[in-house]
Design a protein around this motif. Structure first.
Motif, short mmCIF file in Angstrom:
data_model
loop_
_atom_site.label_atom_id
_atom_site.label_comp_id
_atom_site.label_asym_id
_atom_site.label_seq_id
_atom_site.Cartn_x
_atom_site.Cartn_y
_atom_site.Cartn_z
N TRP A 1 0.94 -1.78 -0.43
CA TRP A 1 -0.34 0.02 -0.31
C TRP A 1 0.54 1.34 -0.02
CZ3 TRP A 1 -2.85 -2.53 4.58
CH2 TRP A 1 -4.43 -3.07 4.05
N ASP A 2 1.79 1.27 1.03
CA ASP A 2 3.12 2.22 1.24
C ASP A 2 3.01 2.62 -0.14
OD1 ASP A 2 2.79 3.06 3.48
OD2 ASP A 2 4.92 1.65 4.37
N LYS A 3 3.64 1.49 -1.70
CA LYS A 3 4.29 2.08 -2.93
C LYS A 3 3.00 2.17 -3.47
CE LYS A 3 6.97 0.31 -6.50
NZ LYS A 3 7.92 0.64 -7.32
N SER A 4 1.81 1.85 -3.43
CA SER A 4 0.45 2.35 -4.27
C SER A 4 0.56 3.79 -3.83
CB SER A 4 -0.34 1.64 -4.17
OG SER A 4 -1.81 2.40 -4.70
N ILE A 5 0.44 4.23 -2.25
CA ILE A 5 0.40 5.53 -2.43
C ILE A 5 1.42 6.57 -2.58
CG2 ILE A 5 1.20 7.22 -0.03
CD1 ILE A 5 -0.05 4.83 1.52
N ALA A 6 3.24 5.95 -2.83
CA ALA A 6 3.59 6.76 -3.44
C ALA A 6 3.60 7.21 -4.80
CB ALA A 6 5.70 6.10 -3.36
N ILE A 7 2.91 6.21 -5.67
CA ILE A 7 2.51 6.61 -6.72
C ILE A 7 1.47 7.68 -7.33
CG2 ILE A 7 1.88 5.57 -9.06
CD1 ILE A 7 3.42 2.75 -8.32
N GLY A 8 0.57 8.03 -5.88
CA GLY A 8 -0.75 8.23 -5.72
C GLY A 8 -2.23 7.91 -5.91
N SER A 9 -1.84 7.11 -5.12
CA SER A 9 -3.32 6.19 -4.88
C SER A 9 -4.00 6.76 -3.31
CB SER A 9 -3.47 4.19 -4.46
OG SER A 9 -4.48 3.98 -3.76
N TRP A 10 -5.33 7.37 -3.08
CA TRP A 10 -5.98 7.52 -2.19
C TRP A 10 -6.91 6.28 -1.82
CZ3 TRP A 10 -10.74 6.49 -1.97
CH2 TRP A 10 -11.79 5.63 -2.88
N ALA A 11 -7.02 5.31 -2.28
CA ALA A 11 -7.19 4.45 -1.39
C ALA A 11 -6.25 3.24 -0.85
CB ALA A 11 -8.53 3.15 -2.57
N SER A 12 -5.27 3.36 -1.33
CA SER A 12 -4.19 2.51 -0.29
C SER A 12 -4.12 3.65 1.19
CB SER A 12 -2.89 2.64 -1.19
OG SER A 12 -2.98 1.65 -1.98
N CYS A 13 -4.20 4.81 0.63
CA CYS A 13 -4.56 5.87 2.78
C CYS A 13 -4.84 5.28 2.98
CB CYS A 13 -4.37 7.26 2.07
SG CYS A 13 -2.56 7.48 1.08
N GLN A 14 -6.13 4.93 2.86
CA GLN A 14 -7.58 5.11 3.27
C GLN A 14 -7.47 3.02 4.73
OE1 GLN A 14 -11.32 4.60 1.85
NE2 GLN A 14 -12.54 5.80 3.82
N LYS A 15 -7.02 2.43 3.23
CA LYS A 15 -6.51 0.85 3.91
C LYS A 15 -5.33 1.11 5.33
CE LYS A 15 -7.55 -0.65 -0.34
NZ LYS A 15 -7.86 -1.44 -1.91
#
Length: 196
Positions: free
Chosen positions: A167-181
């Motif tokens: 999820w941290d990798k996803s957040i680094a690319i720009g995912s708001w959904a991963s931030c919440q999870k």
């Protein structure tokens, strides 16, 4: 729809919902307009109507099977048939096989590639689920969705530490959904400062 209120497939796409949750007014409007579309589109509309309005997933699956038989390159039919089997009929073997057929049909279709790792994780097929998600990552390495999905798969497999990494990798690319999870996972660990 603002330009053409009788655009049946626009109503169809608005009527498709996550799992079996579809806005009924859009499904009904697409159903009313089904005589004005191609045969393939009519079958898609009728299948959506069967699943969401009639609450008849077996009929929906049958209609999606008809589409695949007549139009074997129609990826949406594979996606919807997998949904019929997985979520609506709980026929996990057929859901898996349908996903595999859809991926063989178009290995570049991210819409079907994203479903298979979730299903395999649900079936507790760890190695296969991770292999499937790695294929999705190879297809779209610059997008956040494959990494978000990998985090979800790890969580489904009972590995929350690994989920956070992805999820941290996803957040680094720009995912708001991963931030919440990730935040929810950190709150469960009482790591409130990091959750913020």
């Amino acid at each position: 729809i603002e330009l053409d209120s009788n655009f049946a497939m626009a109503h169809y796409w608005l009527g498709t919902g996550y799992l079996a949750v579809a806005p009924p007014e859009e499904v009904r409007k697409a159903w009313e307009l089904r005589s004005k579309v191609t045969e393939k589109e009519r079958l898609l509309i009728e299948a959506l109507y069967a699943a969401s309005i009639e609450e008849n997933p077996a009929k929906s699956a049958e209609l999606h099977q008809q589409i695949i038989q007549k139009y074997p390159r129609e990826q949406q039919a594979y996606i919807e048939l997998q949904t019929d089997y997985w979520y609506r009929l709980c026929d996990y073997d057929r859901a898996r096989e349908t996903g595999e057929r859809g991926i063989r049909n178009d290995p570049m279709d991210k819409n079907i590639l994203v479903n298979q790792p979730y299903l395999l994780a649900f079936l507790n097929k760890r190695t296969e689920a991770l292999h499937a998600i790695d294929g999705f990552i190879q297809l779209a390495p610059a997008e956040f969705n494959p990494y978000d999905t990998k985090g979800d798969v790890y969580l489904a497999l009972g590995e929350p530490d690994s989920a956070l990494i992805w999820w941290d990798k996803s957040i680094a690319i720009g995912s708001w959904a991963s931030c919440q999870k990730a935040a929810y996972q950190l709150i469960l660990r009482r790591d409130y400062s990091r959750a913020l």
